[in-house]
Design an enzyme around this catalytic site. Structure first.
Site, PDB file in Angstrom:
ATOM      1  N   CYS A  21     -40.389   3.483 -50.263  1.00 27.41           N
ATOM      2  CA  CYS A  21     -39.936   4.366 -51.333  1.00 27.41           C
ATOM      3  C   CYS A  21     -38.879   3.680 -52.214  1.00 27.41           C
ATOM      4  O   CYS A  21     -38.244   2.704 -51.788  1.00 27.41           O
ATOM      5  CB  CYS A  21     -39.368   5.665 -50.751  1.00 27.41           C
ATOM      6  SG  CYS A  21     -37.747   5.505 -49.954  1.00 27.41           S
ATOM      7  N   CYS A  24     -35.306   3.183 -50.646  1.00 30.03           N
ATOM      8  CA  CYS A  24     -35.253   2.110 -49.638  1.00 30.03           C
ATOM      9  C   CYS A  24     -35.340   0.734 -50.305  1.00 30.03           C
ATOM     10  O   CYS A  24     -34.725  -0.224 -49.833  1.00 30.03           O
ATOM     11  CB  CYS A  24     -36.371   2.283 -48.609  1.00 30.03           C
ATOM     12  SG  CYS A  24     -36.003   3.523 -47.340  1.00 30.03           S
ATOM     13  N   CYS A 109     -42.674   7.219 -47.016  1.00 31.08           N
ATOM     14  CA  CYS A 109     -42.114   5.871 -46.956  1.00 31.08           C
ATOM     15  C   CYS A 109     -42.303   5.259 -45.575  1.00 31.08           C
ATOM     16  O   CYS A 109     -42.055   5.905 -44.560  1.00 31.08           O
ATOM     17  CB  CYS A 109     -40.632   5.911 -47.318  1.00 31.08           C
ATOM     18  SG  CYS A 109     -39.795   4.319 -47.159  1.00 31.08           S
ATOM     19  N   CYS A 112     -38.200   4.729 -44.205  1.00 29.67           N
ATOM     20  CA  CYS A 112     -37.322   5.885 -43.901  1.00 29.67           C
ATOM     21  C   CYS A 112     -38.091   7.108 -43.425  1.00 29.67           C
ATOM     22  O   CYS A 112     -37.482   8.116 -43.058  1.00 29.67           O
ATOM     23  CB  CYS A 112     -36.456   6.230 -45.106  1.00 29.67           C
ATOM     24  SG  CYS A 112     -37.358   7.004 -46.484  1.00 29.67           S
ATOM     25  N   ASP A 344       1.491  34.000  -8.224  1.00 28.90           N
ATOM     26  CA  ASP A 344       0.516  34.603  -7.323  1.00 28.90           C
ATOM     27  C   ASP A 344       0.181  36.014  -7.779  1.00 28.90           C
ATOM     28  O   ASP A 344       0.899  36.623  -8.587  1.00 28.90           O
ATOM     29  CB  ASP A 344       1.054  34.628  -5.891  1.00 28.90           C
ATOM     30  CG  ASP A 344       1.160  33.230  -5.293  1.00 28.90           C
ATOM     31  OD1 ASP A 344       0.451  32.335  -5.788  1.00 28.90           O
ATOM     32  OD2 ASP A 344       1.966  33.032  -4.358  1.00 28.90           O
TER      33      ASP A 344
END
EC number: 5.4.99.25
Length: 529
Positions: A21, A24, A109, A112, A344
């Protein structure tokens, strides 16, 4: 201005022809300024094609591994709901991110897997923001985190080897660090969109986190060869569904030789059969902390729930009487209670009370005025006559350290009603008033040995003050080092605490009543009521 130069043209053409793509391609060409990534996907593709001076039809003919024509992206809402139910609705997204018909074509793509395509467009961001707004959290900023399928690292490695080889032919080099990281590019694109849609800034220090987890059906198929070559990198973990984690894959890629990788994985990477899916969208708010001091007026109320062998012994506790109200108001999932020591079940805490802090986990409401906190304190106090709370306030995690420091370092004052087997007179107890800074050794008491390690603890009784009641009873006011077991100091715990009141007076002594009169820890700060 288009970010690529003539020098990038050959690499860009090569990557585009193999199914990569535009975003990228920018990453592999080292484009490290944000603006080009933010352009709509369709516009980017057109600009790239113009730059390469190639018609769209010609490009499609050159694709070595043509992507499938029909790839469906699971509808965001369904992909989240399917975690708990088997919804079957699916949609497809077009390249500009808009909802399209099931028959629309989507070239996914090969690097990616769609992350830098429709998953960073406005339509996807809007869907995530709808989930965020529906979550019911209060927030004024957010940190955004993403988790990508681990094979993205494998595919990026393959593409890098391809580009590196081509650039080597031109006597150019490309290091792995020269590639813009996928996560960086994704955030450059999406952060402004999230900020605009939600109307709040993205802040790495924000306590409110929105996380998106992506998955892909071909993870095992893409990564399995690494496990065969580098088995030491992939060890099963109890909390992991798959051995193919991002860290394990990166470790293997750093270890594997280039020639071995090229034999096992296609370079350039094949076009995927499917696009990524959204596995989950999660919203979470970091813990907030509330502190104060409590008084306990009941001799039949434990500090924390009293449960033995799964059976509840008493219906309530200090912890629950306070925390139940906080949970409801802060809309938190759970809580953790802590305090400066504990008393306690049959011991009262009087005076200015015992410091406590409550961690509220994943609260949906976090903003309160001082008046609202004051009203919350009053609500707690009106709900029970067994406890009272004062100085209720919001604090930081770091501030709680002041309370814990006081557990061992500060002093505490007690009042005890003591019984003796032998008849006593006033003169028999007066010598205790003169004892100062008495050092005692306490072996872990028998009554707490099931939850405390066996040890001998040195403690100091700073001062004692007696008040005669009758021939078998007297009151003893003690100021002691924090962490002293008072009951054992009185009766001796079968000789496990030495010296003790019984041995000092040469009698058998026991304690009938005990009150904590003060816990000398100057935290949290006192508030004006």
């Amino acid at each position: 201005m288009f970010p690529l130069t003539e020098e990038n043209k050959h690499v860009a053409q090569l990557l585009l022809s193999t199914g990569t793509c535009p975003r990228c391609i920018f990453r592999f060409c080292g484009v490290d300024f944000h603006a080009p990534y933010k352009l709509p996907y369709k516009e980017l593709l057109n600009e790239l094609q113009k730059f390469l001076d190639t018609e769209k039809d010609e490009l499609i003919l050159e694709v070595m591994n043509p992507p499938p024509k029909k790839i469906r992206l699971q509808e965001l809402e369904d992909s989240i709901d399917n975690l708990s139910q088997n919804g079957e609705g699916r949609i497809s997204l077009s390249q500009d991110g808009s909802i399209a018909s099931k028959n629309s074509n989507l070239n996914v793509c090969n690097v990616c897997l769609g992350i830098l395509q429709e998953f960073c467009e406005k339509d996807f961001v809007k869907k995530v923001c709808q989930k965020v707004e529906a979550s019911g959290f209060e927030f004024t900023s957010l940190v955004f985190s993403v988790s990508f399928p681990p094979q993205l690292s494998v595919r990026e490695h393959a593409a890098w080897l391809l580009v590196k080889q081509e650039m080597g032919k031109q006597s150019l080099s490309l290091g792995r660090d020269d590639i813009v990281q996928l996560k960086e590019a994704y955030k450059w694109i999406t952060h402004p969109l999230f900020s605009e849609e939600l109307g709040v800034p993205i802040d790495g220090k924000s306590l409110f986190e929105v996380s998106v987890v992506f998955a892909h059906p071909e993870t095992v198929e893409d990564c399995h060869f690494l496990a065969a070559i580098c088995p030491d990198c992939f060890k099963p973990a109890k909390n992991k569904q798959s051995v193919f984690t991002r860290m394990a894959v990166m470790k293997a890629l750093n270890k594997i030789k280039e020639e071995d990788f090229l034999k096992q994985f296609p370079c350039p990477p094949n076009s995927p059969k499917a696009v990524c899916t959204v596995l989950e969208i999660e919203c979470a708010h970091g813990a907030v902390f509330v502190a104060g001091r409590y008084n306990k007026y009941s001799r039949n109320l434990p500090q924390t729930p009293w449960i033995i062998d799964g059976e509840r012994k008493l219906e309530s506790s200090v912890e629950e009487l306070i925390s139940d109200h906080l949970l409801a108001v802060f809309k938190a999932e759970s809580f953790n209670f802590s305090s400066s020591g504990r008393e306690d079940v049959d011991v009262r805490t009087l005076g200015n009370g015992r410091p406590f802090a409550i961690e509220l986990v994943n609260p949906h409401r976090v903003h309160f005025t001082s008046q609202e906190i004051k009203e919350l304190q009053q609500k707690i106090n009106n709900s029970s006559n067994k406890i009272q709370v004062r100085d209720l306030q919001l604090v930081t995690r770091e501030a709680i350290g002041h309370m814990k420091e006081g557990e061992e370092e500060k002093t505490k004052t007690y009042s005890a009603l003591i019984w003796t087997d032998k008849a006593i007179q006033k003169k028999d107890i007066e010598f205790l008033n003169d004892i100062k800074d008495l050092k005692i050794d306490q072996k872990t008491p028998l009554r707490v040995l099931h939850r405390r390690p066996l040890a001998v603890r040195a403690r100091v009784i700073h001062s004692m003050e007696t008040q005669y009641v009758d021939e078998h009873h007297f009151r003893l006011r003690l100021k002691t080092q924090a962490g002293t077991y008072i009951k054992e100091f009185v009766h001796g715990d079968f000789g496990r605490t030495k010296p003790n009141i019984g041995s000092l007076m040469n009698v058998t002594a026991d304690i009938l009543e005990l009150d904590v009169e003060s816990v000398d820890v100057d935290w949290p700060p006192a508030l004006d009521d």
